[in-house]
Motif scaffolding. Structure first.
Motif, mmCIF file in Angstrom:
data_model
loop_
_atom_site.group_PDB
_atom_site.id
_atom_site.type_symbol
_atom_site.label_atom_id
_atom_site.label_comp_id
_atom_site.label_asym_id
_atom_site.label_seq_id
_atom_site.Cartn_x
_atom_site.Cartn_y
_atom_site.Cartn_z
ATOM 1 N N LEU A 122 0.869 -1.173 0.000
ATOM 2 C CA LEU A 122 0.000 0.000 0.000
ATOM 3 C C LEU A 122 0.904 1.220 0.000
ATOM 4 C CD1 LEU A 122 -2.809 1.291 0.213
ATOM 5 C CD2 LEU A 122 -2.578 1.121 2.700
ATOM 6 N N ARG A 123 0.759 2.033 -1.012
ATOM 7 C CA ARG A 123 1.559 3.256 -1.099
ATOM 8 C C ARG A 123 0.592 4.407 -1.301
ATOM 9 N NH1 ARG A 123 6.008 3.674 -5.569
ATOM 10 N NH2 ARG A 123 4.150 3.508 -6.836
ATOM 11 N N THR A 124 0.613 5.333 -0.376
ATOM 12 C CA THR A 124 -0.240 6.507 -0.482
ATOM 13 C C THR A 124 0.615 7.708 -0.827
ATOM 14 O OG1 THR A 124 -0.070 6.888 1.892
ATOM 15 C CG2 THR A 124 -1.957 5.607 1.132
ATOM 16 N N GLU A 125 -0.026 8.720 -1.347
ATOM 17 C CA GLU A 125 0.692 9.907 -1.785
ATOM 18 C C GLU A 125 1.508 10.493 -0.641
ATOM 19 O OE1 GLU A 125 -0.329 14.273 -3.660
ATOM 20 O OE2 GLU A 125 -1.767 12.663 -3.889
ATOM 21 N N GLY A 126 2.778 10.700 -0.913
ATOM 22 C CA GLY A 126 3.651 11.318 0.069
ATOM 23 C C GLY A 126 4.163 10.385 1.151
ATOM 24 N N GLU A 127 3.858 9.075 1.061
ATOM 25 C CA GLU A 127 4.319 8.133 2.079
ATOM 26 C C GLU A 127 5.010 6.950 1.414
ATOM 27 O OE1 GLU A 127 1.653 7.106 5.185
ATOM 28 O OE2 GLU A 127 0.603 9.002 5.073
ATOM 29 N N LEU A 128 5.840 6.272 2.180
ATOM 30 C CA LEU A 128 6.524 5.093 1.679
ATOM 31 C C LEU A 128 5.552 3.923 1.563
ATOM 32 C CD1 LEU A 128 9.764 5.268 3.844
ATOM 33 C CD2 LEU A 128 9.501 5.931 1.452
ATOM 34 N N ALA A 129 5.865 2.991 0.698
ATOM 35 C CA ALA A 129 5.056 1.786 0.554
ATOM 36 C C ALA A 129 5.169 0.936 1.822
ATOM 37 C CB ALA A 129 5.509 0.991 -0.655
ATOM 38 N N VAL A 130 4.062 0.309 2.180
ATOM 39 C CA VAL A 130 4.007 -0.548 3.358
ATOM 40 C C VAL A 130 3.465 -1.903 2.927
ATOM 41 C CG1 VAL A 130 2.914 -0.864 5.605
ATOM 42 C CG2 VAL A 130 3.564 1.422 4.866
#
Length: 54
Positions: free
Chosen positions: A7-15
Motif C-alpha cells: 500500500l503506497r499513499t501519496e507522500g508516504e513510503l510503501a508498506v
C-alpha cells in the motif's frame, strides 16, 4: 513463490499490508482475495471510501 501486497499513499513510503507464500500460482490465487480484502479493510478503517465495493 511469494506475493506481497503493498500500500503506497501519496507522500508516504510503501508498506507491506499482506503477504503469502506458496508453491504454485493456483495455490497463491486462493489467498489473493483475502490479501486484497485486507487492503480494503485497512483503507476503509480511515474513513468512507467513495465507490468502494462492499
Amino acid at each position: 513463490m511469494k506475493v506481497q501486497v503493498l500500500l503506497r499513499t501519496e507522500g508516504e513510503l510503501a508498506v507491506v499490508v499482506g503477504e503469502a507464500e506458496g508453491e504454485t500460482w493456483p495455490e497463491m490465487q486462493t489467498v489473493l482475495p483475502a490479501l486484497l480484502r485486507g487492503v480494503a479493510d485497512r483503507v476503509e478503517a480511515h474513513g468512507e471510501v467513495p465507490d468502494a465495493a462492499p
